[in-house]
Motif scaffolding. Structure first.
Motif, short mmCIF file in Angstrom:
data_model
loop_
_atom_site.label_atom_id
_atom_site.label_comp_id
_atom_site.label_asym_id
_atom_site.label_seq_id
_atom_site.Cartn_x
_atom_site.Cartn_y
_atom_site.Cartn_z
N LYS A 12 105.42 -63.31 -4.10
CA LYS A 12 104.72 -63.83 -2.92
C LYS A 12 103.23 -63.56 -3.13
CE LYS A 12 107.40 -61.42 -0.20
NZ LYS A 12 107.98 -60.83 1.04
N GLU A 63 96.67 -64.57 7.53
CA GLU A 63 98.04 -64.85 7.11
C GLU A 63 98.21 -64.78 5.60
OE1 GLU A 63 99.55 -67.95 10.58
OE2 GLU A 63 98.21 -68.68 9.00
N GLU A 66 99.15 -61.26 4.41
CA GLU A 66 100.29 -60.62 5.06
C GLU A 66 101.56 -60.81 4.24
OE1 GLU A 66 100.63 -62.36 8.91
OE2 GLU A 66 99.06 -61.11 9.80
N ASP A 67 102.33 -59.73 4.05
CA ASP A 67 103.64 -59.78 3.41
C ASP A 67 103.59 -60.50 2.07
OD1 ASP A 67 106.41 -59.42 3.10
OD2 ASP A 67 106.84 -61.36 4.06
N VAL A 68 102.71 -60.05 1.19
CA VAL A 68 102.61 -60.61 -0.15
C VAL A 68 102.68 -59.50 -1.19
CG1 VAL A 68 101.37 -62.72 0.48
CG2 VAL A 68 100.08 -60.63 -0.01
N ASP A 69 103.07 -59.86 -2.40
CA ASP A 69 103.08 -58.92 -3.52
C ASP A 69 101.71 -58.83 -4.18
OD1 ASP A 69 106.00 -58.52 -3.42
OD2 ASP A 69 106.09 -60.59 -4.13
N THR A 94 100.24 -53.34 -2.97
CA THR A 94 99.96 -54.76 -3.21
C THR A 94 98.93 -54.89 -4.32
OG1 THR A 94 100.39 -55.29 -0.88
CG2 THR A 94 99.17 -56.92 -2.18
#
Length: 256
Positions: A12, A63, A66-69, A94
């Motif tokens: 991601k 956004e 958010e919520d990424v590798d 991250t």
């Protein structure tokens, strides 16, 4: 499966910046199967459809991280301090990759870099966290059109420097169609700054060690500025306006 292999399978990825490099990153990484979100400073509605043609998704800057590798910063160096508050909320594990370069005419003078601080180390201070340096040493045209399948004889190499997360950054470089070359620690990333022999000269993997070794730190700013002046002299004149390959030829003549 190792952690790296797991992260390579489908990552991601959030990309900040959709200029020439950011656009190609979005296209290539989405085409490679990664889940890619991309943002710019003007809002998702301003991101052109061709940047999203392989599956990338336009979002807001908040956004995108958010919520990424992995977060990839593909914005001018002088704007990095502005996104520092956004990056401050990104989890410590991250991976953050920076593609920027210092050009005083665009970025205004940065005293610490002019005094000799490595560009990437200045960036880590602004962001307050480690980064990897990748995709900064290839021109936007070469990056857009010269990607090749692994093993191709004319595949171009891209140097990657980092103190951590180097292997993740290298894996993503490979996914964009280029040979990732391990350029060592972030403190050594000056060897891939503007003016260096490997900077935007479209070298093959076997040419990269010699180019990195031949870099002379005190000569980089003058060579960088000579290249800028030569290009500016020709841009806008219909008879001499440089084609896409002019920059590669010029950099080879000045930097190598």
């Amino acid at each position: 499966m190792t952690e790296l292999e797991a992260r390579r399978s489908i990552m991601k990825i959030g990309i900040l910046g959709v200029g020439h490099i950011g656009k190609t990153l979005t296209q290539r990484l989405a085409a490679a199967g990664h889940q890619v979100k991309v943002a710019n400073s003007r809002g998702p509605h301003t991101i052109e459809a061709d940047a999203l043609s392989t599956g990338g998704r336009a979002v807001t800057a908040a956004e995108a991280v958010e919520d990424v590798d992995v977060v990839i910063l593909s914005i001018p160096l002088n704007r990095l301090p502005q996104v520092a508050p956004l990056i401050a909320d990104v989890p410590a594990d991250t991976v953050v990759i920076d593609t920027s370069n210092y050009y005083p005419a665009r970025d205004s003078r940065i005293e610490a870099i002019d005094a000799g601080q490595v560009e990437s180390l200045w960036v880590t201070e602004q962001l307050g966290r480690p980064i990897a340096k990748a995709w900064n040493a290839i021109g936007s045209h070469s990056f857009a059109v010269k990607g090749r399948a692994a093993g191709s004889p004319d595949r171009i190499a891209i140097p990657v420097a980092a103190d951590r997360d180097r292997q993740v950054a290298m894996a993503l470089v490979e996914d964009t169609g280029f040979d990732a070359f391990d350029a060592g620690r972030l403190a050594d990333s000056w060897r891939q700054q503007p003016g260096a022999p490997c900077y935007c000269t479209d070298l093959a993997r076997e040419e990269m060690p010699g180019a990195l070794a031949a870099a002379e730190v005190e000569r980089l700013p003058k060579r960088r500025d000579l290249a800028v002046a030569a290009i500016q002299e020709r841009v806008g004149d219909a008879t001499t306006n440089p084609d896409a390959e002019y920059g590669v030829r010029l950099n080879r003549a000045l930097f190598m």
